[in-house]
Design an enzyme around this catalytic site. Structure first.
Site, PDB file in Angstrom:
ATOM      1  N   ASP A 337       7.149  18.844   8.073  1.00  0.00           N
ATOM      2  CA  ASP A 337       5.945  18.684   7.510  1.00  0.00           C
ATOM      3  C   ASP A 337       5.458  20.163   7.485  1.00  0.00           C
ATOM      4  O   ASP A 337       5.618  21.039   8.229  1.00  0.00           O
ATOM      5  CB  ASP A 337       4.869  18.107   8.171  1.00  0.00           C
ATOM      6  CG  ASP A 337       3.346  17.970   7.692  1.00  0.00           C
ATOM      7  OD1 ASP A 337       3.135  17.719   6.496  1.00  0.00           O
ATOM      8  OD2 ASP A 337       2.421  18.375   8.574  1.00  0.00           O
ATOM      9  N   ARG A 338       4.192  20.717   6.690  1.00  0.00           N
ATOM     10  CA  ARG A 338       4.046  21.995   6.586  1.00  0.00           C
ATOM     11  C   ARG A 338       2.698  22.178   7.420  1.00  0.00           C
ATOM     12  O   ARG A 338       2.764  22.920   8.577  1.00  0.00           O
ATOM     13  CB  ARG A 338       3.762  22.538   5.047  1.00  0.00           C
ATOM     14  CG  ARG A 338       3.543  23.903   4.875  1.00  0.00           C
ATOM     15  CD  ARG A 338       3.213  24.511   3.502  1.00  0.00           C
ATOM     16  NE  ARG A 338       1.926  24.044   3.156  1.00  0.00           N
ATOM     17  CZ  ARG A 338       1.156  24.534   2.068  1.00  0.00           C
ATOM     18  NH1 ARG A 338       1.898  24.779   0.818  1.00  0.00           N
ATOM     19  NH2 ARG A 338      -0.204  24.298   2.009  1.00  0.00           N
ATOM     20  N   ASP A 339       1.460  21.865   6.906  1.00  0.00           N
ATOM     21  CA  ASP A 339       0.487  22.206   7.446  1.00  0.00           C
ATOM     22  C   ASP A 339      -0.010  21.406   8.643  1.00  0.00           C
ATOM     23  O   ASP A 339       0.106  20.072   8.875  1.00  0.00           O
ATOM     24  CB  ASP A 339      -0.799  21.991   6.455  1.00  0.00           C
ATOM     25  CG  ASP A 339      -0.606  22.487   5.304  1.00  0.00           C
ATOM     26  OD1 ASP A 339      -0.171  23.951   5.033  1.00  0.00           O
ATOM     27  OD2 ASP A 339      -0.802  21.898   3.988  1.00  0.00           O
ATOM     28  N   SER A 382      -2.668  17.172  -1.704  1.00  0.00           N
ATOM     29  CA  SER A 382      -3.590  16.315  -2.727  1.00  0.00           C
ATOM     30  C   SER A 382      -4.623  17.341  -3.355  1.00  0.00           C
ATOM     31  O   SER A 382      -5.232  16.806  -4.235  1.00  0.00           O
ATOM     32  CB  SER A 382      -4.231  15.226  -1.924  1.00  0.00           C
ATOM     33  OG  SER A 382      -5.177  15.809  -0.972  1.00  0.00           O
ATOM     34  N   CYS A 414       4.085  16.564  -2.663  1.00  0.00           N
ATOM     35  CA  CYS A 414       3.289  15.709  -3.392  1.00  0.00           C
ATOM     36  C   CYS A 414       1.944  16.129  -4.007  1.00  0.00           C
ATOM     37  O   CYS A 414       1.110  16.473  -3.131  1.00  0.00           O
ATOM     38  CB  CYS A 414       3.265  14.265  -2.628  1.00  0.00           C
ATOM     39  SG  CYS A 414       2.221  13.074  -3.506  1.00  0.00           S
ATOM     40  N   LYS A 426       3.322  10.897   1.608  1.00  0.00           N
ATOM     41  CA  LYS A 426       3.330  10.364   2.784  1.00  0.00           C
ATOM     42  C   LYS A 426       2.140   9.655   3.268  1.00  0.00           C
ATOM     43  O   LYS A 426       1.134  10.071   3.109  1.00  0.00           O
ATOM     44  CB  LYS A 426       3.711  11.397   3.848  1.00  0.00           C
ATOM     45  CG  LYS A 426       4.784  12.222   3.735  1.00  0.00           C
ATOM     46  CD  LYS A 426       5.123  13.504   4.690  1.00  0.00           C
ATOM     47  CE  LYS A 426       4.057  14.521   4.254  1.00  0.00           C
ATOM     48  NZ  LYS A 426       4.629  15.597   5.383  1.00  0.00           N
ATOM     49  N   ASP A 451       2.853  16.004  12.118  1.00  0.00           N
ATOM     50  CA  ASP A 451       1.713  16.106  13.143  1.00  0.00           C
ATOM     51  C   ASP A 451       0.816  14.800  13.072  1.00  0.00           C
ATOM     52  O   ASP A 451      -0.118  14.694  14.060  1.00  0.00           O
ATOM     53  CB  ASP A 451       0.776  17.201  13.079  1.00  0.00           C
ATOM     54  CG  ASP A 451       0.189  17.385  11.652  1.00  0.00           C
ATOM     55  OD1 ASP A 451       1.056  16.969  10.884  1.00  0.00           O
ATOM     56  OD2 ASP A 451      -0.825  17.686  11.599  1.00  0.00           O
TER      57      ASP A 451
END
Length: 504
Positions: A337-339, A382, A414, A426, A451
């Site tokens: 995951d990124r953020d 999003s 996404c 997700k 996270d």
């Protein structure tokens, strides 16, 4: 609260509404949840036909990867002590839930699973067809998941169903073997279900021969005596080998000009084929009974084709699974995951200048690469759907992340919002499945590091493993429900590398 969850994989058969109506109409103890796993391909978006009921029906998407993968997605989403698996083409008589509760209550602490009794209704006005007799074999099958309740701890101990079994064949026997080998007992309960015979076309018996590859996988996993220890019949495969050998010999001898020998081989092939057809026709409809002519035609042409198909699939499986490892196989790819996981979480960030990596991120990714793993990034964005950032902004930020942490083998994002109903956001499986496909690995060879619970949910739905690295935004229940939790990214990498090197 009930201590069982019902997991029901489906490919959208019309019978789904009937079994759900039966389930929701039971008078006995209701399940805590019904987890309906929609295993249609992700591009199938038409809604399922679901009845209303008091018990919540949670729908997950598993991406059309087969019943083993769908059941894994279902039980991993459950939190109850027991998980009751049902098929989407069974019928539940009144009192099924009460008898299930009694079966579960009677299960001692070392009972890992309890099987329901299956009745297959057959026509009374004529002899059953080959397909009907095949379905009726479920009545004596061991550990068929048409109605099988497993203790969740037993499933977790063996990592659930082996997703390398792509169809509803042998995956239940393999699971039962591994559960018993892990020290659990499997018992038969007193509850009963009906399993009507599904409509089928003329080629159904030929398509079923693809299961021969699963026999090869069973042998590779459990050794040459797997049929004896698994309680399965031997079948007719040896005769199929003889039939194919005779037919092949006839063709080769004819080409070589040895016509007399070719005639003998051809006669042998014809005799074996005729014997096979006769054995299939004899228990079925007789002349004058409904559908007898169509059944005899089916038996004639499929009896010619089945030996060749069975041998081909068995050989293909033997080659494919010759070096297969125990389930689950080692991890080959890490999807991050990124953020909040590898960079500091800046809500709806479209500015590359604001990218800050988390402590130890560069070293953590260096270790993953040094361990030979493929690296991917999967991120919900999003903000694009909300109009807060542009798709180009996402791309620029992702490029900046790679400037700081090195190039990723695949990057998926996404752009949709929660209300869009996409399958890529997700906890949907779409991004994980796309990333695995781009990397050339199977989803079960991937691990997702994130996270929040959505990261774990995406991994579960896609059949990947997951490591949760909690942050202040992670909810307590998400931590409690995660199988693998790491204090920080470096500790998560320790877990991932252990998964990559495990030899189970």
């Amino acid at each position: 609260m009930s201590d069982y969850t019902v997991v029901l994989p489906t490919v959208g058969r019309p019978s789904l509404r009937e079994v759900l109506t039966d389930l929701l109409g039971q008078d006995g103890p209701a399940p805590a949840r019904i987890v309906l796993v929609d295993d249609r391909p992700l591009d199938r978006t038409e809604p399922l036909d679901l009845p209303d009921g008091a018990v919540p029906v949670d729908v997950l998407r598993s991406g059309g990867r087969g019943p083993a993968a769908a059941r894994n997605a279902g039980w991993r989403a459950a939190t109850t002590e027991w998980v009751a698996f049902l098929d989407d083409d069974v019928r539940l008589p009144a009192g099924w839930a009460t008898r299930l509760a009694a079966d579960l209550a009677a299960a001692g602490p070392r009972v890992g699973a309890t099987q329901g009794r299956i009745t297959v209704p057959l026509p009374e006005h004529r002899r059953p067809t080959d397909w009907e007799r095949n379905t009726a074999g479920l009545e004596t099958a061991l550990w068929a998941t048409a109605d099988m309740a497993y203790r969740r701890a037993a499933l977790a101990a063996v990592h659930g169903f082996d997703e390398r079994f792509p169809r509803a064949y042998r995956e239940d026997a393999d699971l039962a073997l591994r559960v018993t080998q892990a020290g659990w007992e499997l018992v038969r309960g007193e509850r009963e279900i009906l399993h009507p015979v599904r409509p089928a076309d003329d080629a159904v018996s030929l398509r079923m021969q693809a299961g021969s590859a699963s026999d090869s996988l069973m042998r590779a996993l459990h050794g040459p005596t797997w049929r004896e220890i698994g309680g399965t019949g031997r079948g007719r495969f040896r005769w199929h080998v003889a039939t194919v050998a005779a037919g092949s010999a006839a063709a080769l001898l004819a080409v070589a000009g040895r016509h007399r020998a070719a005639t003998v081989a051809a006669a042998t092939w014809a005799g074996l084929t005729a014997d096979f057809a006769a054995r299939r026709i004899a228990p079925g409809p007789r002349p004058g009974e409904e559908g007898w002519a169509a059944e005899w035609r089916r038996m004639a042409w499929t009896s010619v084709a089945i030996p060749w198909s069975a041998v081909w699939h068995r050989l293909h499986g033997a080659v494919r699974f010759r070096d297969v490892s125990a389930w689950p196989p080692p991890v080959r790819a890490a999807l991050l995951d990124r953020d909040g996981t590898i960079v500091e979480d800046v809500p709806y960030n479209g500015d590359p200048a604001k990218v800050r990596t988390v402590a130890g991120a560069a070293e953590s990714l260096r270790r993953l690469r040094a361990g030979g793993l493929l690296i991917g990034m999967v991120t919900n964005q999003s903000g694009v759907a909300r109009g807060l950032i542009a798709a180009e902004d996402v791309g620029r930020v992702n490029e900046r992340v790679q400037d700081l942490l090195g190039s990723f083998d695949v990057v998926e994002h996404c752009p949709h919002g929660p209300e869009d109903g996409c399958t890529c956001r997700k906890p949907g499986p779409g991004m994980v499945l796309r990333a695995a496909r781009a990397l050339g690995v199977e989803p079960h060879e991937c691990v997702v590091v994130g996270d929040i619970g959505a990261d774990v949910g995406a991994a579960r739905a896609a059949g990947a493993r997951a490591v949760l690295v909690p942050t202040p935004v992670t909810r307590e229940e998400e931590v409690e429900q995660a199988e693998h939790v790491a204090a920080d990214l470096s500790s998560a990498v320790d877990l991932v590398l252990a998964m990559a090197g495990e030899d189970q």
